[in-house]
Design a protein around this motif. Structure first.
Motif, short mmCIF file in Angstrom:
data_model
loop_
_atom_site.label_atom_id
_atom_site.label_comp_id
_atom_site.label_asym_id
_atom_site.label_seq_id
_atom_site.Cartn_x
_atom_site.Cartn_y
_atom_site.Cartn_z
N ALA A 33 50.47 37.25 35.00
CA ALA A 33 49.02 37.31 35.21
C ALA A 33 48.71 37.78 36.62
N LYS A 34 47.82 38.73 36.70
CA LYS A 34 47.30 39.18 38.00
C LYS A 34 45.93 38.55 38.14
N GLY A 35 45.77 37.69 39.10
CA GLY A 35 44.50 37.01 39.26
C GLY A 35 44.61 35.57 38.81
N PRO A 36 43.49 34.90 38.62
CA PRO A 36 43.52 33.47 38.30
C PRO A 36 44.02 33.21 36.89
N PHE A 37 45.01 32.35 36.78
CA PHE A 37 45.55 31.94 35.48
C PHE A 37 46.20 30.58 35.66
N SER A 38 45.96 29.69 34.72
CA SER A 38 46.40 28.31 34.85
C SER A 38 47.65 28.05 34.00
N LYS A 39 48.61 27.37 34.59
CA LYS A 39 49.80 26.96 33.86
C LYS A 39 49.41 25.95 32.78
N ARG A 40 48.44 25.13 33.09
CA ARG A 40 47.96 24.11 32.15
C ARG A 40 47.36 24.76 30.90
N TYR A 41 46.69 25.90 31.06
CA TYR A 41 46.10 26.62 29.93
C TYR A 41 47.20 27.11 28.99
N LEU A 42 48.32 27.51 29.55
CA LEU A 42 49.45 27.95 28.74
C LEU A 42 50.03 26.78 27.96
N LYS A 43 50.08 25.60 28.57
CA LYS A 43 50.56 24.41 27.87
C LYS A 43 49.60 24.05 26.73
N TYR A 44 48.32 24.15 26.99
CA TYR A 44 47.31 23.87 25.97
C TYR A 44 47.49 24.79 24.76
N LYS A 93 46.28 41.55 48.93
CA LYS A 93 46.90 41.95 47.67
C LYS A 93 46.99 40.73 46.77
N LYS A 94 46.50 40.83 45.54
CA LYS A 94 46.55 39.71 44.62
C LYS A 94 47.97 39.55 44.12
N SER A 95 48.45 38.33 44.18
CA SER A 95 49.81 38.08 43.75
C SER A 95 49.88 37.95 42.24
N GLU A 96 51.01 38.28 41.71
CA GLU A 96 51.22 38.19 40.27
C GLU A 96 51.92 36.86 39.98
N LYS A 97 51.36 36.10 39.07
CA LYS A 97 51.95 34.83 38.69
C LYS A 97 52.78 35.05 37.42
N VAL A 98 53.94 34.45 37.39
CA VAL A 98 54.83 34.57 36.25
C VAL A 98 55.09 33.18 35.69
N PHE A 99 54.77 32.98 34.42
CA PHE A 99 55.00 31.71 33.75
C PHE A 99 55.98 31.95 32.60
N ARG A 100 56.89 31.01 32.42
CA ARG A 100 57.90 31.16 31.37
C ARG A 100 57.90 29.92 30.48
N ILE A 101 58.01 30.15 29.17
CA ILE A 101 58.13 29.05 28.21
C ILE A 101 59.47 29.21 27.52
N ASN A 102 60.35 28.24 27.72
CA ASN A 102 61.68 28.27 27.14
C ASN A 102 61.67 27.53 25.81
N ILE A 145 44.80 34.16 24.34
CA ILE A 145 44.58 34.04 25.79
C ILE A 145 43.26 34.71 26.15
N LYS A 146 42.44 33.98 26.88
CA LYS A 146 41.14 34.49 27.29
C LYS A 146 41.21 35.08 28.69
N VAL A 147 40.61 36.26 28.84
CA VAL A 147 40.45 36.90 30.14
C VAL A 147 38.97 37.16 30.31
N ASN A 148 38.39 36.62 31.35
CA ASN A 148 36.95 36.71 31.61
C ASN A 148 36.13 36.19 30.44
#
Length: 136
Positions: free
Chosen positions: A82-93, A23-32, A55-58
């Motif tokens: 995000a479900k699947g690959p997603f980078s925290k660094r991309y969110l910072k960018y 099962k693919k895990s869901e990643k949760v990122f938060r920006i305060n 935000i780019k997907v595929n």
């Protein structure tokens, strides 16, 4: 003949396609963004829209679908799931690019929050020259 027997015994099982797919895990990122929002120099609605549009997907923008979702759990933060690959660094960018477009990049920085999957917007420590002169 002996070599053929070794290879037949080590044959791969038939159900290898079903293995490894968990099962693919869901990643949760938060920006305060609490401090800039309190000072009314940061617009959360435009930031959320910016993330949604950029935000780019595929490899395609505007293609979030059910893979990435963006919501505001409270008025001063954004949560990206995000479900699947997603980078925290991309969110910072993307956050830094938004600040640059709003001409806030010289005053606000994006730093890692207390949580592993969180960022926080903070002001740079700006020392006033007059304060330094009076202190001496």
């Amino acid at each position: 003949p002996v070599e053929d027997e070794i290879f037949t015994e080590v044959a791969m099982p038939q159900d290898t396609k079903t293995r490894g797919k968990g099962k693919k895990s869901e990643k949760v990122f938060r920006i305060n963004c609490a401090k800039p929002v309190e000072d009314e120099i940061f617009d959360m609605a435009s930031f959320t829209k910016y993330l949604h549009d950029r935000i780019k997907v595929n490899g395609k923008t505007g293609n979030l679908g059910d893979v990435v979702s963006i919501d505001n759990p409270d008025p001063s933060s954004v949560e990206v799931r995000a479900k699947g690959p997603f980078s925290k660094r991309y969110l910072k960018y993307l956050t830094k690019r938004f600040l640059k477009g709003q001409s806030l990049r010289d005053y606000i920085r994006v730093i890692a929050g207390g949580n592993k999957n969180a960022y926080e917007l903070k002001y740079f420590n700006v020392h006033n020259e007059e304060e330094e002169e009076t202190a001496e």
